[in-house]
Design an enzyme around this catalytic site. Structure first.
Site: not given
Length: 299
Positions: A148-150
Site C-alpha cells: 500500500r506504499k503507493t
C-alpha cells in the site's frame, strides 16, 4: 487456508482488468486534465484544430500497461486511439505501440498526461512481471504481492499496473483488510487484545493480518485467531526455520504466512521459502524505472 491468489495468471492479457475500473474514472481523468490545462493554451492555439495522426512509440523494452487511462485521456479530448499491442504484452525498443488521431491541439494537450500515466503503469507492470517470473522459475508456490506504499491520488494506476504484471495488488486501502502493525499493538497493549477488539467490530468477511517481529509473537497471533501472520524483515536461514516450525506447530489452524520488509532484486530469491504463502514488496512500485514513451505527430 489457501493463498489469497494461489493461481498466478500465466497470461494477464486474457483477463478483463479494464472492467475492474470504477465508473468514476472519467472524473479522475478530467481532474488530471484540469490540473495540466487550468487556463489558456497558447501553444495549442498555434497548432490549431486540423486533424492529425500521432504515433505512440515505446522507447524501452517493457510490458504495456495503462491502456484504459490513456484511452480516456484522448476520448475526453475528442481523439481516437488504435492499439497495435494487447495490454500486458511485452515489447522491444523502439516499437510503434499505438496510433492516435484527432485535432492537432488535442493530441498535444493530452500528450503529457497520457504518457506520464502509461510510463509509470508500464514500469510497474514490467517490474511486477519480472518478480513474478523469478518466483515461478524458483518453484515458489505462493503469491507475489505489492504493498500500500503507493502515490496518493495515483493508487488506482499503480495497483492496476501490478495486476497487469501478473502479481497480487494486496489491500487497496485501510478498509480492505485489518492489518495490525507494531504501532497498533503497542498502542493497545497486546496482540491478543488487539485481535479480540477487532473481531468485535468487523464483518465475518474481513481478514485480520498481524505484523510480528519474532516467532513468539507469531505464536500469539495465530493462537488469538489471526488470518495472516506477517513476518517482518526476517530473512536468511532463520526465515525458513521459523516458517517450518509455525506450520508444523499450528497444523490444525487455518492461517497464512506473509513475508515482507526490504525485499528487492538482490534478496528476492532467498525469501522465496517453502511454506510462505505471500511475499509482499514495495520494490515493484516505489522508485521503479518508468518505461519511456513518446508521441510523435506525423507531418
Amino acid at each position: 487456508m489457501a493463498a489469497l491468489n494461489p493461481h498466478v495468471p500465466s497470461d494477464p492479457v486474457e483477463l478483463p482488468f479494464r472492467d475492474l475500473l470504477p465508473p468514476t474514472l472519467p472524473k479522475l481523468i478530467n481532474e488530471w486534465l484540469a490540473e495540466d490545462i487550468p487556463s489558456y493554451d497558447p501553444a495549442g492555439a498555434v497548432v490549431g484544430s486540423a486533424p492529425k495522426t500521432a504515433f505512440l512509440l515505446g522507447k524501452a523494452d517493457g510490458v504495456l500497461a495503462g491502456v484504459p487511462f490513456f484511452d480516456e485521456v484522448f476520448k475526453q479530448l475528442g481523439c481516437q486511439v488504435e492499439w497495435h499491442l494487447k495490454e500486458g504484452e511485452g515489447f522491444k525498443k523502439v516499437k510503434h505501440v499505438a496510433t492516435v488521431v484527432g485535432p492537432a491541439k488535442a493530441l498535444l494537450q493530452g500528450e503529457r498526461t497520457a504518457l506520464n500515466t502509461l510510463a509509470r503503469c508500464s514500469g510497474i507492470a514490467t517490474k511486477s512481471r519480472r518478480f513474478r517470473d523469478i518466483a515461478a522459475a524458483s518453484g515458489f508456490k505462493g503469491t507475489i504481492a505489492g504493498t500500500r506504499k503507493t502515490t496518493p491520488g495515483f493508487r488506482i494506476v499503480e495497483k492496476y499496473g501490478m495486476l497487469i504484471g501478473g502479481i497480487d495488488p494486496h489491500r487497496h486501502d485501510l478498509s480492505s483488510m485489518v492489518m495490525l502493525k507494531d504501532n497498533h499493538i503497542w498502542s493497545h497493549g497486546s496482540i491478543t487484545n488487539a485481535i479480540k477488539l477487532c473481531r468485535s467490530m468487523i464483518s465475518f468477511a474481513t481478514l485480520i493480518e498481524v505484523e510480528v517481529q519474532n516467532e513468539q509473537e507469531a505464536d500469539e497471533a495465530i493462537e488469538a485467531g489471526a488470518d495472516i501472520v506477517l513476518l517482518d524483515n526476517m530473512g536468511g536461514s532463520l526465515l525458513g526455520e521459523v516458517v517450518t516450525r509455525l506450520k508444523q506447530r499450528w497444523a490444525g489452524k487455518k492461517f497464512l504466512i506473509e513475508v515482507s520488509g526490504g525485499i528487492d532484486d538482490s534478496n528476492l530469491r532467498e525469501r522465496l521459502v517453502d511454506g510462505v504463502d505471500i511475499l509482499s514488496t514495495s520494490a515493484v512500485h516505489q522508485s521503479v524505472q518508468h518505461i519511456d514513451f513518446s508521441l510523435k505527430v506525423q507531418r
